[in-house]
Write a protein that holds these residues in place. Structure first.
Motif, PDB file in Angstrom:
ATOM      1  N   GLU A  80      24.140   9.305   7.408  1.00  0.00           N
ATOM      2  CA  GLU A  80      23.354   8.290   8.091  1.00  0.00           C
ATOM      3  C   GLU A  80      22.306   7.800   7.107  1.00  0.00           C
ATOM      4  OE1 GLU A  80      22.606   9.037  12.547  1.00  0.00           O
ATOM      5  OE2 GLU A  80      22.759  11.013  11.602  1.00  0.00           O
ATOM      6  N   GLY A  81      22.342   6.503   6.858  1.00  0.00           N
ATOM      7  CA  GLY A  81      21.327   5.901   6.027  1.00  0.00           C
ATOM      8  C   GLY A  81      20.157   5.509   6.905  1.00  0.00           C
ATOM      9  N   ALA A  82      18.959   5.740   6.410  1.00  0.00           N
ATOM     10  CA  ALA A  82      17.751   5.414   7.161  1.00  0.00           C
ATOM     11  C   ALA A  82      16.900   4.469   6.327  1.00  0.00           C
ATOM     12  CB  ALA A  82      16.979   6.689   7.476  1.00  0.00           C
ATOM     13  N   LEU A  83      16.311   3.484   6.991  1.00  0.00           N
ATOM     14  CA  LEU A  83      15.575   2.442   6.274  1.00  0.00           C
ATOM     15  C   LEU A  83      14.228   2.192   6.925  1.00  0.00           C
ATOM     16  CD1 LEU A  83      15.511   0.073   4.188  1.00  0.00           C
ATOM     17  CD2 LEU A  83      16.685  -1.307   5.930  1.00  0.00           C
ATOM     18  N   ARG A  84      13.256   2.007   6.060  1.00  0.00           N
ATOM     19  CA  ARG A  84      11.940   1.522   6.472  1.00  0.00           C
ATOM     20  C   ARG A  84      11.407   0.668   5.332  1.00  0.00           C
ATOM     21  NH1 ARG A  84       9.171   7.443   5.961  1.00  0.00           N
ATOM     22  NH2 ARG A  84       8.907   7.473   3.700  1.00  0.00           N
ATOM     23  N   VAL A  85      10.386  -0.106   5.612  1.00  0.00           N
ATOM     24  CA  VAL A  85       9.734  -0.917   4.593  1.00  0.00           C
ATOM     25  C   VAL A  85       8.366  -0.318   4.345  1.00  0.00           C
ATOM     26  CG1 VAL A  85       8.715  -3.183   4.121  1.00  0.00           C
ATOM     27  CG2 VAL A  85      11.024  -3.022   5.074  1.00  0.00           C
ATOM     28  N   GLY A  86       8.057  -0.053   3.080  1.00  0.00           N
ATOM     29  CA  GLY A  86       6.761   0.510   2.714  1.00  0.00           C
ATOM     30  C   GLY A  86       5.723  -0.539   2.399  1.00  0.00           C
ATOM     31  N   ARG A  87       6.186  -1.720   1.935  1.00  0.00           N
ATOM     32  CA  ARG A  87       5.242  -2.778   1.567  1.00  0.00           C
ATOM     33  C   ARG A  87       5.970  -4.105   1.541  1.00  0.00           C
ATOM     34  NH1 ARG A  87       3.986  -5.788  -2.616  1.00  0.00           N
ATOM     35  NH2 ARG A  87       1.851  -6.416  -2.963  1.00  0.00           N
ATOM     36  N   ILE A  88       5.292  -5.129   2.037  1.00  0.00           N
ATOM     37  CA  ILE A  88       5.787  -6.500   1.930  1.00  0.00           C
ATOM     38  C   ILE A  88       4.712  -7.313   1.212  1.00  0.00           C
ATOM     39  CG2 ILE A  88       6.599  -8.569   3.126  1.00  0.00           C
ATOM     40  CD1 ILE A  88       7.178  -6.796   5.575  1.00  0.00           C
ATOM     41  N   GLY A  89       5.104  -7.947   0.121  1.00  0.00           N
ATOM     42  CA  GLY A  89       4.197  -8.829  -0.602  1.00  0.00           C
ATOM     43  C   GLY A  89       4.548 -10.273  -0.303  1.00  0.00           C
ATOM     44  N   THR A  90       4.057 -11.171  -1.116  1.00  0.00           N
ATOM     45  CA  THR A  90       4.360 -12.588  -0.935  1.00  0.00           C
ATOM     46  C   THR A  90       5.838 -12.864  -1.193  1.00  0.00           C
ATOM     47  OG1 THR A  90       2.123 -13.193  -1.583  1.00  0.00           O
ATOM     48  CG2 THR A  90       3.799 -14.928  -1.710  1.00  0.00           C
ATOM     49  N   SER A  91       6.355 -12.329  -2.297  1.00  0.00           N
ATOM     50  CA  SER A  91       7.757 -12.563  -2.650  1.00  0.00           C
ATOM     51  C   SER A  91       8.550 -11.274  -2.840  1.00  0.00           C
ATOM     52  CB  SER A  91       7.848 -13.404  -3.934  1.00  0.00           C
ATOM     53  OG  SER A  91       7.267 -12.702  -5.010  1.00  0.00           O
ATOM     54  N   SER A  92       7.939 -10.142  -2.599  1.00  0.00           N
ATOM     55  CA  SER A  92       8.622  -8.869  -2.844  1.00  0.00           C
ATOM     56  C   SER A  92       8.533  -7.944  -1.638  1.00  0.00           C
ATOM     57  CB  SER A  92       8.022  -8.169  -4.061  1.00  0.00           C
ATOM     58  OG  SER A  92       6.682  -7.789  -3.800  1.00  0.00           O
ATOM     59  N   VAL A  93       9.428  -6.957  -1.644  1.00  0.00           N
ATOM     60  CA  VAL A  93       9.428  -5.943  -0.596  1.00  0.00           C
ATOM     61  C   VAL A  93       9.881  -4.616  -1.208  1.00  0.00           C
ATOM     62  CG1 VAL A  93      11.771  -6.547   0.168  1.00  0.00           C
ATOM     63  CG2 VAL A  93      10.255  -5.348   1.724  1.00  0.00           C
ATOM     64  N   ARG A  94       9.231  -3.552  -0.774  1.00  0.00           N
ATOM     65  CA  ARG A  94       9.626  -2.200  -1.179  1.00  0.00           C
ATOM     66  C   ARG A  94      10.298  -1.547   0.020  1.00  0.00           C
ATOM     67  NH1 ARG A  94       7.686   2.644  -4.418  1.00  0.00           N
ATOM     68  NH2 ARG A  94       8.165   4.401  -3.066  1.00  0.00           N
ATOM     69  N   TYR A  95      11.588  -1.260  -0.136  1.00  0.00           N
ATOM     70  CA  TYR A  95      12.358  -0.546   0.882  1.00  0.00           C
ATOM     71  C   TYR A  95      12.288   0.935   0.576  1.00  0.00           C
ATOM     72  CZ  TYR A  95      14.531  -5.168   0.906  1.00  0.00           C
ATOM     73  OH  TYR A  95      14.754  -6.514   0.925  1.00  0.00           O
ATOM     74  N   GLU A  96      12.233   1.737   1.617  1.00  0.00           N
ATOM     75  CA  GLU A  96      12.295   3.181   1.460  1.00  0.00           C
ATOM     76  C   GLU A  96      13.483   3.654   2.273  1.00  0.00           C
ATOM     77  OE1 GLU A  96       8.318   4.329   2.530  1.00  0.00           O
ATOM     78  OE2 GLU A  96       7.509   3.402   0.705  1.00  0.00           O
ATOM     79  N   VAL A  97      14.396   4.327   1.600  1.00  0.00           N
ATOM     80  CA  VAL A  97      15.689   4.673   2.169  1.00  0.00           C
ATOM     81  C   VAL A  97      15.894   6.176   2.068  1.00  0.00           C
ATOM     82  CG1 VAL A  97      18.180   4.274   2.000  1.00  0.00           C
ATOM     83  CG2 VAL A  97      16.581   2.435   1.409  1.00  0.00           C
TER      84      VAL A  97
END
Length: 144
Positions: A80-97
């Protein structure tokens, strides 16, 4: 680094292992985890955020990735893959999986992955499109 638990994630996706994922040592090879991470992230972007990977004017380019391995998995495990977002910027995003063996509370692997959204034609950064931003905000959490 202690393996994360399921409680910290907002979106889950079944990810079956394949026979070819195993290496000569009898477990899923480390490079295959990056394929899982890419699948988990992009499935969410397409389904929840309406990303058009074939013809949309905006695409996400990976600029950073990292994976920590906590426990081995092997075919025929169903993960099972799990996803959350740690940070959203103006043009970027950090996914944490995280990747969990079916039913287990602690992750077998945890990763992060950073996209910069760019114009498909010019490859110049653009703001995260509103429908994607809304989908990403639904799974935004403070990083531990």
């Amino acid at each position: 680094m202690e393996a994360p638990t399921r409680a910290g994630y907002r979106h889950f996706l079944a990810v079956p292992t394949r026979w070819m994922d195993n290496d000569v040592y009898g477990h899923v090879n480390n490079v295959v985890y990056y394929s899982y991470v890419d699948t988990i992230v992009n499935q969410y972007l397409v389904e929840a955020g309406g990303l058009d990977i074939h013809a949309g004017p905006v695409i996400g380019i990976v600029v950073e990735s990292h994976c920590t391995y906590h426990a081995p998995v092997a075919f025929p495990d169903v993960l099972e893959g799990a996803l959350r977002v740690g940070r959203i910027g103006t043009s970027s995003v950090r996914y944490e999986v995280a990747v969990f063996r079916g039913g287990e509370e602690r992750a077998a692997a945890s990763a992060h992955f950073v996209h910069v959204f760019v114009d498909r034609a010019t490859r110049r950064p653009v703001p995260v499109p509103a429908p994607l931003r809304a989908a990403l905000e639904r799974i935004l959490v403070a990083s531990p």
